[in-house]
Design an enzyme around this catalytic site. Structure first.
Site, PDB file in Angstrom:
ATOM      1  N   GLY A 235      79.326  30.569  78.460  1.00 62.02           N
ATOM      2  CA  GLY A 235      79.133  29.093  79.011  1.00 62.02           C
ATOM      3  C   GLY A 235      78.246  28.811  79.593  1.00 62.02           C
ATOM      4  O   GLY A 235      77.853  27.576  80.401  1.00 62.02           O
ATOM      5  N   ARG A 311      78.412  16.189  68.087  1.00 63.96           N
ATOM      6  CA  ARG A 311      78.308  16.327  69.429  1.00 63.96           C
ATOM      7  C   ARG A 311      78.430  15.128  70.264  1.00 63.96           C
ATOM      8  O   ARG A 311      79.121  14.667  71.020  1.00 63.96           O
ATOM      9  CB  ARG A 311      77.569  17.274  70.121  1.00 63.96           C
ATOM     10  CG  ARG A 311      77.586  18.676  69.424  1.00 63.96           C
ATOM     11  CD  ARG A 311      76.667  19.839  70.216  1.00 63.96           C
ATOM     12  NE  ARG A 311      77.272  20.036  71.408  1.00 63.96           N
ATOM     13  CZ  ARG A 311      76.057  19.644  72.514  1.00 63.96           C
ATOM     14  NH1 ARG A 311      75.218  18.959  72.422  1.00 63.96           N
ATOM     15  NH2 ARG A 311      76.733  19.771  73.781  1.00 63.96           N
ATOM     16  N   TYR A 315      81.707  14.686  71.921  1.00 64.88           N
ATOM     17  CA  TYR A 315      81.891  14.808  73.708  1.00 64.88           C
ATOM     18  C   TYR A 315      80.874  13.938  74.270  1.00 64.88           C
ATOM     19  O   TYR A 315      80.700  14.114  75.554  1.00 64.88           O
ATOM     20  CB  TYR A 315      81.010  16.424  73.835  1.00 64.88           C
ATOM     21  CG  TYR A 315      81.616  17.480  72.810  1.00 64.88           C
ATOM     22  CD1 TYR A 315      82.875  17.955  73.192  1.00 64.88           C
ATOM     23  CD2 TYR A 315      80.941  17.961  71.915  1.00 64.88           C
ATOM     24  CE1 TYR A 315      83.367  19.049  72.402  1.00 64.88           C
ATOM     25  CE2 TYR A 315      81.492  19.004  71.244  1.00 64.88           C
ATOM     26  CZ  TYR A 315      82.472  19.508  71.485  1.00 64.88           C
ATOM     27  OH  TYR A 315      83.170  20.776  70.865  1.00 64.88           O
ATOM     28  N   CYS A 342      80.942   5.240  58.622  1.00 63.41           N
ATOM     29  CA  CYS A 342      81.610   4.047  58.595  1.00 63.41           C
ATOM     30  C   CYS A 342      82.476   3.891  60.032  1.00 63.41           C
ATOM     31  O   CYS A 342      83.695   3.594  59.759  1.00 63.41           O
ATOM     32  CB  CYS A 342      82.150   3.469  57.437  1.00 63.41           C
ATOM     33  SG  CYS A 342      82.651   2.001  57.431  1.00 63.41           S
TER      34      CYS A 342
END
Lengths: 419, 419
Positions: A235, A311, A315, A342
């Site tokens: 992390g 990403r 996110y 699209c």
């Protein structure tokens, strides 16, 4: 975010001009700098080993390219595998089973049977899983993933340590679980937790260390079992923005090690960096195919969309971008850099000041080494891109781009539809 | 959402027991009912043809499986292709070039050159693209996509018609664009707009029709060009929830056709349904591998994650789920149905009342035919799933599941890393 050298306005990656890579292999293309990867591993390894013997388990879900796995195998890394397929890729890449720790979630018997047969230690994620494993092999090396009730991360999707997530054995049930494991014949070697992804401060890691130390002490005091390893998971974030700080891994290591040394009997640590090792080693190169001046904004359209790098769309992640063939030129115009998919949500970078962009310009998307290729798809029937490794001015194609044939390779059309 | 038959508590799909499909082909597996697909096409085709000659362009980004394309080719469908790869798949599936309309966004010369060479009409997305196309072939059949400033849809990601999106020529610039097209030698055949996805009411379609009619009239009045076709795009929603209504395609057709007939000279319509045609034809079958009772909720862990079906994680989409081997049994427990992917955002269905779930149970995820397989990835190194077609009690494997070898097939490891 790494600094890249410029050679007369051309971005250089591992001693190679970005435009030469694009010209040779086409775009979009992921480009990884071998030395950057080795440097990242050595930095965190050194920071941790000096304070306490530490196993660095590379979280290969971030990037499971075989060449990157080979590099990390050479460097002495271990592996955090979240699927039996990842474990098999790592075995193929030369990791011995004992250097791999399998931490699945919602693990079926079918998958677990394979992991057992491969001799790979299992970080057990649920009580149910432990009971099923006991039937298969109650002598298998195991640890447990505890849900520490401590979560952190860059997006709600990746905060894995919070109470309501699907991961791990709830903290309240963990002591009973170790007791049951012992009674089933297991001799667990460790305790593990993972708080989330993209964490930039040491505090959440220290918090989870405290939870794990308390559990390890309870296990010894109440069950008479001395654990070998405390695994604080992964992390560790990276500075995606120019102004972000690098995580101080020396401080992280000494704070965590000191806490363990002062409060617990365990003398071995494990960590599971993924993003930290690979994110900044890789740029995604993508070519400008169209430019649109709408009344309200200007769009630079590139050939990488969320099929290539999800990403930003998934996110809302920020990736720094630069114009590789106008590297260091003054940023004078505002652009949205968008892909060919699209959907409105298909963007790479929004509202960025960049040098004036023309058709054929090459855009470099930074920090694309983690959760880039591994999350790519064939959406809009676009083939997966190539990957290139650079080192000392040399380029190696480490993954060929797919072709249209790959999209139909596994398909069969029933005879009745061929009329 | 379709009703499925039950045979003594077993869910039936196209006359086949869901559990038989899972037993034969493994899970996760996408299962498509051929008759459902044919029925959807015939329903919307009939609704539109009775009011005005209409080309049904299937938006194959929703599902580009070759067998589904073959079925729609047999039914007389046309195609909306958003990439040259989709166009090529459709040619392979037997569609002639004139039945395909290519609507790319941010189209590069490299891609456009191929579309031109294939003889496929182009729905031009930008002024820049028109000018580049003129250099290649100013006699190529074209229409224009206008950004109507009217958007709607189930998620911000898919609202394509709003002013600030990357799509189409802004309404304010459209007349000048047709004028320039004429002066460049083109003779555009139509005008197109696309408002978004998952629209359940007729009103937004009527709104966009009004915008297109105004433009078509302006083009004839000011430029002397009579267009052949008005293309109102796609975006027709489907009832993902039990309580949602089906779009009334008869009402949609008559409202749109009447408006055009009463206000414009154009007598040909085109529509581009994707989701409407394929979503409810397909269920995703997935097996329960682990069950976790956490203090705050119970998780049923299945072998399909957001690598298999990304819509819940990506858009927050709702998919109805049922226990296929306890079909129709009383729903007495509350579950989160979650996948094996190592992210908190990996879920299939949250907070659902279902019959009591046991290990090995088979979960059916409804309405998985649109943006299911086409958006799937190899995340966590999991292979892409199989696809099966069912009809009259028969099953056909139409796509084999990937194996681990597919993940390494295109990879090459430089010699220096093999030591």
């Amino acid at each position: 975010m790494r600094d890249f050298k410029s050679d007369k306005g051309q971005m250089m990656i591992g001693g190679v001009k970005a435009t030469d890579i694009a010209a040779k292999y086409g775009t979009p293309v992921y480009v990884t700098d071998e030395d950057a990867l080795r440097g990242n591993f050595r930095r965190i390894d050194k920071a941790f080993q000096k304070n306490m013997p530490t196993r660095i388990h590379y979280a290969c879900k971030a990037n499971s390219n075989m060449s990157l796995l080979r590099i990390l195998e050479q460097e002495g890394s271990c592996i955090d595998a979240v699927s039996v397929y990842e474990a098999k890729l790592c075995l193929k890449a030369g990791f011995s089973p004992d250097r791999i720790l399998y931490t699945g979630v919602m693990v079926s018997d079918v998958e677990m049977r394979q992991v057992v047969d491969l001799g790979i230690p299992i970080n057990v994620d649920s009580i149910n899983q432990m009971r099923r494993l006991a039937v298969m092999d109650n002598g298998h090396p195991i640890s447990f993933r505890v849900n520490p009730g401590v979560g952190a991360g860059h997006h709600q999707h990746v905060v894995t340590g919070a109470k309501t997530t699907k991961f791990g054995v709830p903290k309240e049930q963990i002591l009973d679980t170790y007791q049951e494991a012992l009674s089933l014949g297991f001799k667990p070697f460790g305790i593990h937790a993972h708080i989330g992804a993209g964490v930039q401060e040491t505090a959440p890691f220290l918090q989870v260390t405290q939870v794990l130390v308390d559990i390890a002490n309870d296990i010894r005091d109440h069950l008479g079992l001395a654990l070998e390893t405390i695994d604080i998971g992964g992390g560790i974030g990276i500075p995606y923005h120019l102004e972000d700080n690098h995580m101080d891994v020396d401080a992280l290591s000494s704070e965590v090690s000191n806490y363990i040394r002062n409060n617990c009997y365990v003398r071995k640590l494990a960590i599971e960096p993924g993003r930290y090792l690979v994110a900044d080693t890789t740029v995604l190169l993508t070519t400008v195919g169209d430019i649109k001046e709408h009344p309200e904004k200007t769009f630079a359209g590139v050939d990488a969309g969320f099929n290539t790098l999800i990403r930003p769309a998934f996110y809302g992640s920020y990736h720094h971008v630069a114009v590789a063939n106008k590297f260091g030129a003054r940023a004078t115009f505002n652009y949205d850099v968008v892909g060919p998919i699209c959907e409105t949500g298909d963007f790479i970078a929004r509202d960025r000041m960049l040098p004036m962009i023309e058709l054929g310009d090459l855009i470099a998307v930074y920090d694309a080494g983690a959760y880039g290729f591994t999350m790519a798809s064939n959406y809009n029937s676009r083939p997966l891109p190539a990957e290139v490794l650079v080192k000392d001015g040399q380029m190696n194609l480490i993954r060929e781009a797919q072709t249209l044939d790959d999209l139909t390779a596994h398909q069969k059309i029933p005879g009745r539809l061929m009329v």
